[in-house]
Design a protein around this motif. Structure first.
Motif, PDB file in Angstrom:
ATOM      1  N   GLY A 151       0.692  -1.100  -0.081  1.00 33.34           N
ATOM      2  CA  GLY A 151      -0.034   0.143   0.001  1.00 33.34           C
ATOM      3  C   GLY A 151       0.763   1.068  -0.074  1.00 33.34           C
ATOM      4  O   GLY A 151       0.681   2.153  -0.734  1.00 33.34           O
ATOM      5  N   ALA A 152       1.957   1.367   0.748  1.00 39.51           N
ATOM      6  CA  ALA A 152       2.870   2.577   0.690  1.00 39.51           C
ATOM      7  C   ALA A 152       3.694   2.763  -0.561  1.00 39.51           C
ATOM      8  O   ALA A 152       3.499   3.903  -0.727  1.00 39.51           O
ATOM      9  CB  ALA A 152       3.883   2.328   2.102  1.00 39.51           C
ATOM     10  N   VAL A 153       3.903   1.620  -1.089  1.00 45.03           N
ATOM     11  CA  VAL A 153       4.629   1.752  -2.165  1.00 45.03           C
ATOM     12  C   VAL A 153       3.587   2.318  -3.406  1.00 45.03           C
ATOM     13  O   VAL A 153       4.059   3.257  -4.397  1.00 45.03           O
ATOM     14  CB  VAL A 153       5.410   0.394  -2.935  1.00 45.03           C
ATOM     15  CG1 VAL A 153       5.879   0.504  -4.349  1.00 45.03           C
ATOM     16  CG2 VAL A 153       6.583   0.319  -1.889  1.00 45.03           C
ATOM     17  N   LEU A 154       2.312   1.538  -3.518  1.00 45.32           N
ATOM     18  CA  LEU A 154       1.568   2.047  -4.511  1.00 45.32           C
ATOM     19  C   LEU A 154       1.144   3.469  -4.228  1.00 45.32           C
ATOM     20  O   LEU A 154       0.788   4.388  -5.372  1.00 45.32           O
ATOM     21  CB  LEU A 154       0.281   1.049  -4.599  1.00 45.32           C
ATOM     22  CG  LEU A 154       0.667  -0.293  -5.256  1.00 45.32           C
ATOM     23  CD1 LEU A 154      -0.919  -1.028  -4.861  1.00 45.32           C
ATOM     24  CD2 LEU A 154       0.891  -0.078  -6.357  1.00 45.32           C
ATOM     25  N   ALA A 155       0.911   3.879  -3.048  1.00 45.68           N
ATOM     26  CA  ALA A 155       0.357   5.287  -2.742  1.00 45.68           C
ATOM     27  C   ALA A 155       1.336   6.520  -2.953  1.00 45.68           C
ATOM     28  O   ALA A 155       1.274   7.414  -3.679  1.00 45.68           O
ATOM     29  CB  ALA A 155       0.165   5.261  -1.439  1.00 45.68           C
ATOM     30  N   SER A 156       2.792   6.118  -2.937  1.00 46.72           N
ATOM     31  CA  SER A 156       3.845   7.124  -3.057  1.00 46.72           C
ATOM     32  C   SER A 156       4.034   6.816  -4.608  1.00 46.72           C
ATOM     33  O   SER A 156       4.265   8.078  -5.156  1.00 46.72           O
ATOM     34  CB  SER A 156       5.174   6.471  -2.405  1.00 46.72           C
ATOM     35  OG  SER A 156       5.345   5.220  -2.870  1.00 46.72           O
ATOM     36  N   ALA A 157       3.944   5.827  -5.268  1.00 43.70           N
ATOM     37  CA  ALA A 157       4.141   5.912  -6.816  1.00 43.70           C
ATOM     38  C   ALA A 157       2.724   6.627  -7.572  1.00 43.70           C
ATOM     39  O   ALA A 157       3.273   7.373  -8.429  1.00 43.70           O
ATOM     40  CB  ALA A 157       4.103   4.315  -7.393  1.00 43.70           C
ATOM     41  N   THR A 158       1.761   6.461  -6.993  1.00 44.07           N
ATOM     42  CA  THR A 158       0.722   7.183  -7.392  1.00 44.07           C
ATOM     43  C   THR A 158       0.945   8.665  -7.202  1.00 44.07           C
ATOM     44  O   THR A 158       0.573   9.430  -8.273  1.00 44.07           O
ATOM     45  CB  THR A 158      -0.634   6.805  -6.882  1.00 44.07           C
ATOM     46  OG1 THR A 158      -0.890   5.115  -6.935  1.00 44.07           O
ATOM     47  CG2 THR A 158      -1.842   7.324  -7.527  1.00 44.07           C
ATOM     48  N   LEU A 159       1.103   9.191  -5.947  1.00 43.15           N
ATOM     49  CA  LEU A 159       1.086  10.427  -5.742  1.00 43.15           C
ATOM     50  C   LEU A 159       2.537  11.170  -6.450  1.00 43.15           C
ATOM     51  O   LEU A 159       2.241  12.237  -7.264  1.00 43.15           O
ATOM     52  CB  LEU A 159       1.577  10.632  -4.116  1.00 43.15           C
ATOM     53  CG  LEU A 159       1.587  12.079  -3.803  1.00 43.15           C
ATOM     54  CD1 LEU A 159       0.368  12.860  -4.073  1.00 43.15           C
ATOM     55  CD2 LEU A 159       1.702  12.135  -2.261  1.00 43.15           C
ATOM     56  N   ASN A 160       3.678  10.261  -6.790  1.00 45.23           N
ATOM     57  CA  ASN A 160       4.671  10.658  -7.801  1.00 45.23           C
ATOM     58  C   ASN A 160       4.264  10.889  -8.957  1.00 45.23           C
ATOM     59  O   ASN A 160       4.681  11.936  -9.767  1.00 45.23           O
ATOM     60  CB  ASN A 160       5.748  10.025  -7.575  1.00 45.23           C
ATOM     61  CG  ASN A 160       7.123  10.425  -7.788  1.00 45.23           C
ATOM     62  OD1 ASN A 160       7.207  11.676  -8.008  1.00 45.23           O
ATOM     63  ND2 ASN A 160       8.084   9.565  -7.597  1.00 45.23           N
ATOM     64  N   LEU A 161       3.430  10.013  -9.562  1.00 40.25           N
ATOM     65  CA  LEU A 161       2.946  10.188 -11.075  1.00 40.25           C
ATOM     66  C   LEU A 161       1.834  11.339 -11.070  1.00 40.25           C
ATOM     67  O   LEU A 161       2.302  12.155 -11.995  1.00 40.25           O
ATOM     68  CB  LEU A 161       2.240   9.004 -11.477  1.00 40.25           C
ATOM     69  CG  LEU A 161       1.596   8.735 -12.794  1.00 40.25           C
ATOM     70  CD1 LEU A 161       2.800   8.691 -13.738  1.00 40.25           C
ATOM     71  CD2 LEU A 161       0.560   7.651 -12.701  1.00 40.25           C
ATOM     72  N   ILE A 162       1.163  11.640 -10.084  1.00 40.54           N
ATOM     73  CA  ILE A 162       0.172  12.631 -10.198  1.00 40.54           C
ATOM     74  C   ILE A 162       1.056  14.066 -10.131  1.00 40.54           C
ATOM     75  O   ILE A 162       0.707  15.234 -11.136  1.00 40.54           O
ATOM     76  CB  ILE A 162      -0.901  12.631  -9.014  1.00 40.54           C
ATOM     77  CG1 ILE A 162      -1.861  11.571  -9.480  1.00 40.54           C
ATOM     78  CG2 ILE A 162      -1.596  13.931  -9.052  1.00 40.54           C
ATOM     79  CD1 ILE A 162      -2.728  10.991  -8.386  1.00 40.54           C
ATOM     80  N   ILE A 163       2.029  14.164  -9.275  1.00 40.59           N
ATOM     81  CA  ILE A 163       2.845  15.459  -9.207  1.00 40.59           C
ATOM     82  C   ILE A 163       3.569  15.659 -10.336  1.00 40.59           C
ATOM     83  O   ILE A 163       3.943  16.783 -10.792  1.00 40.59           O
ATOM     84  CB  ILE A 163       3.635  15.285  -7.857  1.00 40.59           C
ATOM     85  CG1 ILE A 163       2.782  15.430  -6.676  1.00 40.59           C
ATOM     86  CG2 ILE A 163       4.663  16.484  -7.840  1.00 40.59           C
ATOM     87  CD1 ILE A 163       2.025  16.728  -6.596  1.00 40.59           C
ATOM     88  N   GLY A 164       3.946  14.401 -10.952  1.00 41.98           N
ATOM     89  CA  GLY A 164       4.773  14.621 -12.319  1.00 41.98           C
ATOM     90  C   GLY A 164       4.027  15.254 -13.327  1.00 41.98           C
ATOM     91  O   GLY A 164       4.929  15.970 -14.136  1.00 41.98           O
ATOM     92  N   TYR A 165       2.920  15.228 -13.452  1.00 40.08           N
ATOM     93  CA  TYR A 165       2.137  15.844 -14.521  1.00 40.08           C
ATOM     94  C   TYR A 165       2.144  17.353 -14.365  1.00 40.08           C
ATOM     95  O   TYR A 165       1.827  18.180 -15.210  1.00 40.08           O
ATOM     96  CB  TYR A 165       0.773  15.414 -14.464  1.00 40.08           C
ATOM     97  CG  TYR A 165       0.649  14.155 -15.297  1.00 40.08           C
ATOM     98  CD1 TYR A 165       0.766  13.937 -16.791  1.00 40.08           C
ATOM     99  CD2 TYR A 165       0.484  12.850 -14.519  1.00 40.08           C
ATOM    100  CE1 TYR A 165       0.867  12.826 -17.454  1.00 40.08           C
ATOM    101  CE2 TYR A 165       0.451  11.750 -15.302  1.00 40.08           C
ATOM    102  CZ  TYR A 165       0.440  11.656 -16.564  1.00 40.08           C
ATOM    103  OH  TYR A 165       0.328  10.513 -17.375  1.00 40.08           O
ATOM    104  N   TYR A 166       2.348  17.877 -13.001  1.00 42.70           N
ATOM    105  CA  TYR A 166       2.110  19.361 -12.750  1.00 42.70           C
ATOM    106  C   TYR A 166       3.353  19.909 -12.889  1.00 42.70           C
ATOM    107  O   TYR A 166       3.348  21.154 -12.527  1.00 42.70           O
ATOM    108  CB  TYR A 166       1.427  19.299 -11.204  1.00 42.70           C
ATOM    109  CG  TYR A 166      -0.189  19.049 -11.253  1.00 42.70           C
ATOM    110  CD1 TYR A 166      -0.890  19.727 -12.210  1.00 42.70           C
ATOM    111  CD2 TYR A 166      -0.394  17.885 -11.093  1.00 42.70           C
ATOM    112  CE1 TYR A 166      -2.350  19.379 -12.147  1.00 42.70           C
ATOM    113  CE2 TYR A 166      -1.601  17.358 -10.920  1.00 42.70           C
ATOM    114  CZ  TYR A 166      -2.502  18.264 -11.608  1.00 42.70           C
ATOM    115  OH  TYR A 166      -4.032  17.913 -11.771  1.00 42.70           O
ATOM    116  N   VAL A 167       4.586  19.441 -13.005  1.00 44.86           N
ATOM    117  CA  VAL A 167       5.868  20.099 -12.796  1.00 44.86           C
ATOM    118  C   VAL A 167       6.115  20.332 -14.162  1.00 44.86           C
ATOM    119  O   VAL A 167       6.040  19.755 -15.280  1.00 44.86           O
ATOM    120  CB  VAL A 167       6.888  18.945 -12.217  1.00 44.86           C
ATOM    121  CG1 VAL A 167       8.383  19.472 -12.266  1.00 44.86           C
ATOM    122  CG2 VAL A 167       6.632  18.702 -10.744  1.00 44.86           C
TER     123      VAL A 167
END
Length: 115
Positions: free
Chosen positions: A99-115
């Motif tokens: 769960g922690a790895v999936l949540a952090s990967a998802t958050l990292n992916l979402i933030i990657g679109y806004y940078v």
């Protein structure tokens, strides 16, 4: 006779609400959001979230493996009743790491679109 004051109060309230709503709609001020996206605080927050999620993707499995090794050692020294508790703890660690790895990967992916 008691309904007349209530009706007047409701009518006054409706008039005030309509007046306030129309004043709000007529006095709109355009807002520019470009300055917010380029501010140092927003950029710093995005970088911080990216760094934290990257570190979480690295540290979560390492800590999970260490906990699983510890729980296996404790389970091997436990009696039959306690072994079930240690098995439950091992399953909990595995689910938590995934769960922690999936949540952090998802958050990292979402933030990657806004940078």
């Amino acid at each position: 006779m008691k309904h007349k004051p209530l009706r007047q109060k409701v009518t006054r309230l409706l008039k005030v609400m309509v007046g306030t709503l129309s004043a709000m709609m007529l006095s709109t001020i355009p807002v520019m959001a470009d300055t917010v996206q380029e501010s140092q605080i927003v950029k710093g927050t995005e970088n911080l979230i990216q760094d934290v999620t990257t570190w979480l993707m690295v540290l979560a499995p390492i800590v999970g493996v260490l906990l699983i090794i510890y729980f296996f050692i404790r389970r091997s020294a436990a009696d039959e009743i306690d072994q079930k508790k240690w098995n439950n703890r091992i399953v909990t660690v595995i689910v938590s790491v995934v769960g922690a790895v999936l949540a952090s990967a998802t958050l990292n992916l979402i933030i990657g679109y806004y940078v």
